[in-house]
Design an enzyme around this catalytic site. Structure first.
Site, PDB file in Angstrom:
ATOM      1  CB  SER A 178      -0.705   7.249  -3.957  1.00 49.70           C
ATOM      2  OG  SER A 178       0.055   7.934  -2.972  1.00 49.70           O
ATOM      3  CD  GLU A 179      -3.073  11.327  -0.927  1.00 49.64           C
ATOM      4  OE1 GLU A 179      -2.294  12.187  -0.500  1.00 49.64           O
ATOM      5  OE2 GLU A 179      -3.280  11.132  -2.152  1.00 49.64           O
ATOM      6  CB  VAL A 180      -8.261   6.692  -3.712  1.00 51.70           C
ATOM      7  CG1 VAL A 180      -8.934   8.033  -3.602  1.00 51.70           C
ATOM      8  CG2 VAL A 180      -7.434   6.569  -4.981  1.00 51.70           C
ATOM      9  NE  ARG A 181      -3.668   3.169  -7.388  1.00 49.48           N
ATOM     10  CZ  ARG A 181      -2.926   2.880  -8.431  1.00 49.48           C
ATOM     11  NH1 ARG A 181      -1.777   2.237  -8.253  1.00 49.48           N
ATOM     12  NH2 ARG A 181      -3.312   3.210  -9.649  1.00 49.48           N
ATOM     13  CG  LEU A 182      -2.568   4.131   1.119  1.00 53.63           C
ATOM     14  CD1 LEU A 182      -1.650   5.153   1.764  1.00 53.63           C
ATOM     15  CD2 LEU A 182      -2.013   2.729   1.303  1.00 53.63           C
TER      16      LEU A 182
END
Length: 262
Positions: free
Chosen positions: A134-138
Site C-alpha cells: 500500500s506504500e504508493v498511496r502514502l
C-alpha cells in the site's frame, strides 16, 4: 525479554508472536530491533527446528506504525536511511534463517506485514486475510520489502500491485504465489502445526542447504558451472553424518535421530 514480542517454544517449534495488538502489530523501532534479535537467537538455538511468525489481536501486521512514519517524514535523508537499513536488516535476518520459517497470517498483512509474509519460507493464511503493498498511496514505495515480495509473486504481478496498492484477498494471494495454503480462520493453527510437523521430519542441515540451493539456482541460466555446483553440493552432503544417519534410518526402518530428539 521482549516488550513487543511473545515467544513460545514447544517440541522444536518456536512461535514468535508480534504483540502490539492495539496498533495491529505495526512496526516501530523497537519491534524491528526485537524481531531482529529474536531471529538471531532462534537461529543459533539448535533445539529450535522451525520458526512460526504470527500476530496477536485482529491482524498479522498492518505495516509501519503511523507515529514512526510521521517522525520519519520530519527527519532528514540520513536518518531515514538509517531507519530503512534497520528494517531491511530485520527482513534479511528473517529471510536468511537457516531453519524453515512459516508466516501464520490472519487479518491484515499490509505493507511491511506483506513483506514479513513474503520473507518467510512458507505462508499459511486464514480465508479472511488481506494483503497489500500500500506504500504508493502514502507517496512512498515498497523498497525494503521489495526483494521478498518479488521472490514470492514475481515481477509481473509486482508491476500491478506495487503501483495500484489494491487489496489482495487470501484466495487471490494463493493464485499469485504469495500464500501456500488458505484455510478457514479457525483451522489456521491446525494447518500451521501440520506443516511444521512435516518440516520436523527433514534433516536440519539438509533443510538449510536446500534453502541455499534455491538461492543459488533460482533464475539462473543452465550452464556447466551451475550443473557442477549442484553436483558438488550433493557430493558434499552425502559424506556428512546427517546423511549417513538418514540413509541408515531409512534402511533400518526407524526414525532418524533428528526426529527422535524432538
Amino acid at each position: 525479554m521482549y516488550e513487543t514480542l511473545e515467544i513460545d517454544i514447544d517440541k522444536g517449534i518456536a512461535t514468535v508472536w508480534m504483540n502490539r495488538p492495539d496498533v495491529h502489530n505495526a512496526f516501530n523501532t523497537q519491534l524491528i530491533a526485537e524481531l531482529t534479535e529474536a531471529c538471531q537467537e532462534l537461529d543459533a538455538d539448535d533445539a529450535v527446528r522451525v520458526v512460526v511468525l504470527g500476530g496477536r489481536g485482529k491482524s498479522f501486521s498492518a505495516g509501519a506504525d503511523l507515529n514512526w512514519m510521521k517522525a520519519a517524514g520530519e527527519a532528514g535523508e540520513a536518518d531515514n536511511f538509517a531507519d530503512a537499513m534497520k528494517l531491511a536488516g530485520m527482513l534479511r535476518t528473517l529471510a536468511e534463517l537457516r531453519k524453515p520459517t512459516i508466516a501464520r497470517v490472519h487479518g491484515a498483512a499490509l505493507g511491511g506485514g506483506m513483506g514479513l509474509a513474503s520473507a518467510c519460507d512458507l505462508c499459511v493464511a486464514g480465508e479472511q486475510a488481506v494483503f497489500a503493498t500500500s506504500e504508493v498511496r502514502l507517496g512512498i514505495i515498497p523498497a525494503a520489502i521489495g526483494p521478498y515480495v518479488l521472490r514470492a509473486i514475481g515481477a509481473r504481478q509486482a508491476l500491478r500491485y506495487f503501483q495500484s496498492a489494491e487489496r489482495i484477498d487470501a484466495a487471490r494471494a494463493v493464485h499469485i504465489g504469495l500464500v501456500h495454503e488458505c484455510v478457514a480462520t479457525e483451522e489456521l493453527d491446525a494447518k500451521v502445526a501440520e506443516i511444521a510437523r512435516a518440516l520436523l521430519q527433514g534433516g536440519p542441515r539438509a533443510q538449510a542447504e536446500a534453502k541455499e540451493l534455491i538461492a543459488a539456482v533460482a533464475n539462473r541460466p543452465l550452464s556447466d558451472a551451475l550443473v557442477e555446483d549442484t553436483a558438488r553440493r550433493i557430493a558434499r552432503l552425502r559424506a556428512t553424518p546427517e546423511a549417513r544417519e538418514g540413509l541408515g534410518a531409512f534402511l533400518e526402518k526407524r526414525p532418524p535421530a533428528w526426529v527422535s530428539k524432538v
